[in-house]
Motif scaffolding. Structure first.
Motif, PDB file in Angstrom:
ATOM      1  N   VAL A 143       0.897  -1.169   0.001  1.00 41.79           N
ATOM      2  CA  VAL A 143       0.145   0.123   0.015  1.00 41.79           C
ATOM      3  C   VAL A 143       0.781   1.189  -0.108  1.00 41.79           C
ATOM      4  N   GLN A 144       2.013   1.380   0.618  1.00 39.00           N
ATOM      5  CA  GLN A 144       3.055   2.444   0.455  1.00 39.00           C
ATOM      6  C   GLN A 144       3.484   2.582  -1.018  1.00 39.00           C
ATOM      7  N   THR A 193       0.281   4.371  -3.031  1.00 41.91           N
ATOM      8  CA  THR A 193       0.038   5.569  -2.741  1.00 41.91           C
ATOM      9  C   THR A 193       0.514   6.515  -3.800  1.00 41.91           C
ATOM     10  N   PRO A 235      -2.478   8.395  -5.863  1.00 47.31           N
ATOM     11  CA  PRO A 235      -2.154   9.517  -4.776  1.00 47.31           C
ATOM     12  C   PRO A 235      -3.624  10.247  -4.260  1.00 47.31           C
ATOM     13  N   ASN A 236      -4.692   9.908  -5.035  1.00 46.12           N
ATOM     14  CA  ASN A 236      -5.778  10.371  -4.780  1.00 46.12           C
ATOM     15  C   ASN A 236      -7.041   9.662  -3.919  1.00 46.12           C
ATOM     16  N   ASP A 237      -6.285   8.192  -3.718  1.00 47.60           N
ATOM     17  CA  ASP A 237      -7.310   7.295  -3.028  1.00 47.60           C
ATOM     18  C   ASP A 237      -7.174   7.349  -1.688  1.00 47.60           C
ATOM     19  N   GLY A 238      -8.014   7.697  -0.817  1.00 46.69           N
ATOM     20  CA  GLY A 238      -8.188   7.768   0.376  1.00 46.69           C
ATOM     21  C   GLY A 238      -7.841   6.420   1.146  1.00 46.69           C
ATOM     22  N   ILE A 290      -6.631   3.791   0.594  1.00 50.44           N
ATOM     23  CA  ILE A 290      -5.194   3.251   0.055  1.00 50.44           C
ATOM     24  C   ILE A 290      -4.178   4.034   1.527  1.00 50.44           C
ATOM     25  N   ARG A 291      -4.474   5.281   1.376  1.00 54.74           N
ATOM     26  CA  ARG A 291      -3.834   5.922   2.611  1.00 54.74           C
ATOM     27  C   ARG A 291      -4.045   5.746   3.762  1.00 54.74           C
ATOM     28  N   ASP A 292      -5.513   5.381   4.117  1.00 54.30           N
ATOM     29  CA  ASP A 292      -5.944   4.800   5.262  1.00 54.30           C
ATOM     30  C   ASP A 292      -5.348   3.403   5.664  1.00 54.30           C
ATOM     31  N   VAL A 320      -2.255   2.371   4.889  1.00 53.12           N
ATOM     32  CA  VAL A 320      -0.747   2.647   5.135  1.00 53.12           C
ATOM     33  C   VAL A 320      -0.998   2.966   6.619  1.00 53.12           C
TER      34      VAL A 320
END
Length: 945
Positions: A560-561, A564, A568-571, A573-575, A577
């Motif tokens: 998932v790192q 990102t 980059p706009n996928d919330g 995937i950021r969550d 991480v």
């Protein structure tokens, strides 16, 4: 309650006996009707009996005695009740108490994964449950799970279809009491048990089970003492196979309302728009259930008028589950945004807008998953009670502490095919969809990709203290021989916490075979002579998934790192991480709730009896008053000033229920009697439904800047739910023509209010604006009317060997509707109550002669509705229905040596698949699930000495 009551009960010496499921050996007549059994009755009062002779020998030796005991429970009860007792349970071809209870008239069960689960009495699932007359529950539930009690360990099960004030308040459907055996039920010493081996023809597994009961009575200088210990262990391995079509029905045209180029492509000439399910697939579940249990009881009778008892129970469950699913989507686009193409389209004759079969190429790739789950339950109950008679007064009490905890951990490896194969699908093959992948090489590991990794941890807990005191006064009034009063208090706590995290890695093109779980293997299915053309695919080993869960977590974190950077706009995937940075799953405050609830109850009733022109009339009349005081706590996510906040939420409820009851028995003779009854009952909402948490999210404008249809959307529980209530009218005609022969007819009517449903409503909220909210709500009014007919007898009048035959039969007719909730301004509509079968019957044949006993049981229930859902236009309701269900079971025993019997059972002989279907408008439907279940065969040895 408070702490005062909790401290009082704790100081009253609630003995924490380690114990378990229920007593093993069997009793002829339950304590409620057996003068020789001085233990308190399952309910708070003991009904007066009209037996010809007091039973001094409580050992059941066969079906005749068992059926006679159940018949006497029904005949002598203050309430309208049906029962199974003693060997009537032990000799049924059933795996647990929930299966056994399905033989009772008016009772149906729903089955899943080869065992009975939800119990419905007269079409309603809102059944209160007790163990030895006291409240018993699992984790945060309000009920006892009968499937966790092996059928052979219960001394009896009573189904109270109309309650009396001395009973713990029944649910809408009534009350089910599971009664264990106690040491004073036997004369002296008893050692009994059973060893059994079972085989499931789908799982291809052999499973052991066994039980051992030890009980003894002593005459000592301080009085009579009895002790009982019962140990039980049951293991079962199941394997079910399910092929399905999605509940969502779509059309090729309509996705691109503004741009026809967005539609699914159809190449078959002359075919217009038509309907078909959005998905089809296979779902397999395999599991091993372990159910150990221990229970013990000590009874002490220091004098003829005083008895004290202590008992305890430990009931456990251990589950190891494997779930496999393979799903084909027929509407989604591929990674490049290209819609699928449908060819070779064949429509159903006479229904030109409904697909029978077609071929799909392109579009989204099929997805598949493997889930490894381990779960466990531990439930403890310790109790202390007494019964004291002095003069005309009898005082009894029971105090108990219960503690239960359930925990489940789940690991999911999601996968998908590397490319989209050609899919050939038929939508109605013996009730549901079948498909194949053309010539696609499903055995090649290079064709499988890693799609995602999911971890879940779910923990629910509950504990509670309860106590009751009951007083029975004999009077000098001939028409009112008994006055009865009682108080009860309980203090319950419940909590639930669900934490999970998901890493979506499909965009990284990682081979499934590269995971640290070893070589992939072909999964095994559970189909039996089924037309499904595609059945098996590759997956990592279950044990390897569990053993390498931390390595998979670290790999998911790294993946998932990387994701990102690509997205980059996928919330989401950021969550992921953040959540995958630690070995432990972070606590999700929105995934839990806690509840505390105190109840106080008082009842008063009179037992009346008088002679009316030579006809004896008796019964009970009174009321139960219950005060419920609850506090329910959770967290809510709400938008505020452009940000999202998680805030704690606490709500309280305090209400009083007054539940009157009047039941009369009119005895025209020793053989004929009529009962007439009026009662009121209610069922509290579950703790999960009362969860005050709300998850509200502000909606964003559309891509073109247009405002959203709703300013915000939300979901959650509803602490403002009120109990479900019912006014009940009952009448029975009963004929008892021999010790084990009877026939009865029962008519009943239920006036219902407050069914709870999950549905969406639109509110104009002062903070959020136009809010679309999905949560449970009380629906409108409803009613059930019905008729029950039952009969049983042995043909003792026949000569010779023919006198060993007997029969038991019962049938139920139900007609029940309730009002759907109002949604989006539409008025409620009367529909059939979910789960209710209009017709149900049981037929059982016996043969018992000498050393041989056999039983063949057939159970059938008509189709029923499981849910109601809105159609695509959101105006009409359509439903999901189950086709008729039938079972045939057989059991036999042979006693070559007195006290030792060889037993054999075969369950689910017909192995009829479960099949349901779903309407997508008012007149048309597609098949949904076709589930194949296993047959159980077992052989064992039963002993008693």
């Amino acid at each position: 309650m408070t702490r005062t009551f909790r401290a009082l009960l704790t100081s009253t010496a609630i003995i924490p006996l380690i114990a378990a499921s229920s007593a093993w050996a069997q009793t002829d007549v339950p304590p409620a009707t057996n003068p020789a059994a001085a233990a308190p009755a399952p309910a708070n009062g003991a009904p007066e009996t009209i037996q010809d002779d007091a039973a001094n020998d409580i050992v059941v030796t066969g079906y005749r005695a068992a059926l006679g005991s159940a018949q006497e429970v029904k005949r002598n009860s203050d309430s309208i009740v049906d029962a199974i007792v003693s060997d009537d349970i032990g000799k049924l071809p059933d795996n647990n108490a929930a299966e056994a209870i399905s033989r009772i008239v008016g009772v149906t069960v729903t089955r899943y994964n080869d065992e009975a689960g939800v119990i419905l009495v007269r079409g309603l699932p809102d059944v209160a449950t007790t163990f030895n007359g006291r409240e018993f529950f699992s984790a945060e539930d309000r009920v006892l799970h009968l499937q966790d009690f092996p059928a052979g360990v219960a001394a009896g099960i009573e189904v109270y279809k109309s309650g009396t004030p001395d009973l713990i308040e029944p649910g809408l459907a009534g009350l089910v009491n599971l009664r264990s055996r106690r040491p004073f039920d036997v004369k002296d010493t008893e050692i009994a048990g059973e060893i059994r081996g079972s085989y499931n023809d789908q799982s291809k597994a052999f499973d052991p089970s066994g039980n051992l009961l030890l009980t003894k009575r002593w005459d000592t200088p301080i009085g009579e003492i009895g002790a009982l210990v019962n140990l039980s262990y049951v293991r079962s391995t199941y394997r079910n196979a399910d092929r399905y079509a999605d509940s969502a029905v779509i059309t090729p045209k309509g996705f691109g309302i503004d741009d026809p180029a967005d539609d699914i492509h159809v190449t078959t000439p002359g075919v217009g728009n038509f309907n078909f399910p959005a998905n089809a697939g296979n779902f397999y579940e395999k599991g091993i259930r372990h159910r150990p249990a221990v229970n013990g009881t000590i009874q002490w009778r220091p004098s003829a008028n005083l008895e004290i008892y202590a008992e305890g129970l430990w009931q456990a469950y251990r589950g190891n589950v494997l779930r496999d699913s393979f799903n084909v989507n027929f509407e989604r686009r591929d990674a490049n945004g290209v819609a699928p193409t449908l060819s070779n389209v064949v429509l159903v004759p006479g229904e030109p807008d409904k697909a029978a079969s077609f071929t799909k190429t392109g579009g989204y790739v099929p997805e598949f998953s493997r889930v490894a789950q381990d779960d466990r339950t531990d439930t403890y109950q310790g109790a202390l009670g007494f019964k004291w008679t002095t003069g005309r007064a009898t005082l009894s009490g029971d105090f108990a502490y219960t503690n239960s905890r359930y925990k489940a951990t789940e690991i999911t490896v999601d996968s998908q095919l590397a490319t989209a194969p050609t899919i050939n699908v038929d939508w109605n093959a013996r009730g549901s969809a079948v498909f194949d992948l053309g010539g696609y090489d499903i055995t090649n590991p290079n064709n499988a990709r890693w799609r995602g990794y999911n971890q879940k941890e779910f923990v629910t807990k509950g504990d509670g203290i309860q106590g009751r005191i009951d007083l029975d006064l004999e009077t000098d009034w001939g028409f009112l021989p008994h006055l009865q009063f009682g108080v009860r208090a309980s203090d319950r706590n419940a909590s639930s916490q669900n934490n999970n995290r998901y890493a979506y890695v499909a965009g990284l093109d990682i081979p499934l075979a590269s995971l640290p779980t070893g070589a992939l293997g072909m999964i095994t299915d559970g189909f039996r002579d089924d037309p499904q053309r595609f059945q098996n695919w590759l997956a990592p080993d279950r044990n390897a998934i569990i053993a390498n869960s931390e390595a998979l977590r670290q790999l998911a974190y790294q993946a998932v790192q990387r994701a990102t950077i690509l997205f980059p706009n996928d919330g989401g995937i950021r969550d992921a991480v953040t959540k995958y940075a630690t070995a432990a799953i972070p606590v999700d405050p929105l995934g839990g709730f806690t509840a505390s609830e105190t109840t106080y109850a008082f009842y008063g009733q009179g037992k009346f009896a008088f002679d009316l022109g030579g006809i004896q009339v008796d019964g009970t009349a009174g009321a139960r008053i219950v005060n419920t005081d609850g506090a329910y706590r959770g967290f809510s996510r709400v938008p505020a000033n452009g940000t999202t906040a998680i805030v704690p939420t606490t709500t309280r409820q305090n209400y009083v229920d007054v539940l009157p009851s009047a039941i009369a028995r009119i005895r025209f003779s020793r053989q004929w009697q009529v009962r007439l009854g009026y009662t009121q009952t209610r069922t509290r909402p579950s703790f999960g439904q009362l969860n005050p948490s709300l998850n509200i999210t502000a909606n964003s404008p559309g891509p073109d800047g247009s405002p959203p249809q709703f300013d915000a959307s939300g979901s959650g529980g509803n602490p403002n739910l009120r109990p479900l209530t019912s006014k009940n009218y009952d009448a029975t005609l009963e004929w008892y023509f021999s010790k084990n022969g009877s026939a009865s007819v029962a008519a009943f009517y239920r006036d219902l209010d407050g069914f709870i449903s999950n549905y969406t409503q639109v509110l104009n909220d002062p903070i959020y604006g136009r809010l679309q909210l999905d949560r449970p709500e009380n629906a409108g009014k409803g009613r059930i009317k019905g008729l029950e007919v039952s009969a049983q007898t042995f043909f003792d009048f026949l000569p010779g060997l023919l006198s060993g035959f007997g029969v038991q039969a019962n049938g139920t007719y139900l007609d029940g509707t309730n009002e759907l909730p109002q949604v989006l301004g539409e008025g409620g509509r009367q529909v059939q109550i979910t789960g209710l079968s209009k017709w149900a019957y049981n037929l059982t044949g016996f043969y018992e002669k000498g050393k041989v006993s056999t039983r063949l049981s057939y159970n059938w229930r008509s189709g029923y509705t499981t849910s109601y859902n809105r159609t695509l236009n959101e105006v009409q309701y359509a439903g999901e229905l189950v086709r008729p269900v039938s079972r045939l079971d057989f059991s036999a025993s042979y006693e070559p040596i007195k006290g030792i019997s060889i037993v054999a059972n075969v369950s689910n002989i017909l192995a009829q698949p479960f099949n349901n279907y779903r309407y997508y408008n008012e007149t048309q439907y597609f098949g949904r699930d076709l589930r194949v279940e296993g047959r159980y065969m077992s052989v064992g040895v039963r002993f008693k000495m």
